[in-house]
Design a protein around this motif. Sequence first.
Motif, PDB file in Angstrom:
ATOM      1  N   MET A 141       0.175  -1.282   0.219  1.00  0.00           N
ATOM      2  CA  MET A 141       0.374   0.087   0.129  1.00  0.00           C
ATOM      3  C   MET A 141       0.462   1.027  -0.031  1.00  0.00           C
ATOM      4  O   MET A 141       1.636   0.988   0.367  1.00  0.00           O
ATOM      5  N   ASN A 142       0.200   2.689  -1.085  1.00  0.00           N
ATOM      6  CA  ASN A 142       1.175   3.546  -0.948  1.00  0.00           C
ATOM      7  C   ASN A 142       0.882   3.705   1.025  1.00  0.00           C
ATOM      8  O   ASN A 142      -0.084   4.361   0.933  1.00  0.00           O
ATOM      9  N   PRO A 143       2.102   5.010   1.194  1.00  0.00           N
ATOM     10  CA  PRO A 143       2.219   5.019   2.429  1.00  0.00           C
ATOM     11  C   PRO A 143       1.377   6.686   2.790  1.00  0.00           C
ATOM     12  O   PRO A 143       0.896   6.261   3.865  1.00  0.00           O
ATOM     13  N   ALA A 144       1.071   7.558   1.646  1.00  0.00           N
ATOM     14  CA  ALA A 144       0.413   8.853   1.813  1.00  0.00           C
ATOM     15  C   ALA A 144      -1.054   8.245   1.805  1.00  0.00           C
ATOM     16  O   ALA A 144      -1.719   8.207   2.747  1.00  0.00           O
ATOM     17  N   TRP A 145      -1.371   7.141   0.871  1.00  0.00           N
ATOM     18  CA  TRP A 145      -2.983   6.047   1.230  1.00  0.00           C
ATOM     19  C   TRP A 145      -3.245   5.678   2.162  1.00  0.00           C
ATOM     20  O   TRP A 145      -4.304   5.955   3.589  1.00  0.00           O
ATOM     21  N   ARG A 179      -1.574   6.769   5.548  1.00  0.00           N
ATOM     22  CA  ARG A 179      -1.678   8.071   6.079  1.00  0.00           C
ATOM     23  C   ARG A 179      -3.464   8.986   6.369  1.00  0.00           C
ATOM     24  O   ARG A 179      -3.479   8.918   7.099  1.00  0.00           O
TER      25      ARG A 179
END
Length: 306
Positions: A2-6, A8
């Motif tokens: 998963m994308n870290p920004a997503w 977060r």
Amino acid sequence: MMNPAWLRARRQTQMLADALPYIRSLYAKTVVIHIGDHPGDDGQLMPALARDIALLKLVGVKPIIVHGHDHDEQIHDTVLLRLRLINRNQHLIDMINQYGSKAIGLTGQDGLCIHAIPAAPSTVLHMPHFADISSIEAAVIHLLHSNDFVPVIAPLGTAPDGTLVPLSANRLAALLARSLKADKLIDMLDQADFTHLTSLHRTLLTANELANRIKQGWASRLPPSLRSLLDTAIDAVRTNVQTIHLIDRQHPSALLLELLTSEGIGITIRSDHGPHFIADSTHYLDDDACSVHGLPPRPPQRIVRF
């Protein structure tokens, strides 16, 4: 992966979903906030507190701020004490205004009619002569709230001769909350005082439960000022004030964590007769609402601290 920004953003969304029922329950509610008698660390804590007050105002809470005295203000020079209190009042107003709210300062002479009887000179060295509050006419608070202002009140009352006299900020906040039939009174304590209270080993008590603990001797080792605060809190929650929250003002974002989370970080004193809970806004927490935001399903919850 998963994308870290997503991830977060997902955590932030869940935090907001958790807070929404509390925001909803506090909308248009009157909350008196006594920010404590020992703000000697204004440089770090006060700007953050001003921001949190502005945020509460933004989501529809009606805050009323009562500030207190510094340690070094335990002096007999009431003229100097009045000057320092007025200066601190303006300092706090400026900080709240920087975060987009409209704050305005009051004393016992500025429409907020706080009538007081000057106290006899204290025989205790370095103790201020706090006047006794005889009555409060708080109509100006409603006027200011209707015009979207945040009242910031210095603990100064009006003596019979028209002069300003210093008051106990703790007692002023409690009597003001009673006069306004406030939904909440929040006492922000210094760390040492709050640590004393942790010996209760409870975070939620009714007024009777706390009074019984005091009668049983639990409070015998507390500082006199803290014992007085607890007595005042019990009287307030038995007279018009729904709940009282005692929190450690040194904790970052203590105000928001206590009011907008299920766990809170302080000690809550509530009425003996209820209501002892408010219905949770399950619309924000049910499976459908969670699925909209990509959150895992969770059972409905109830808000039990309020």
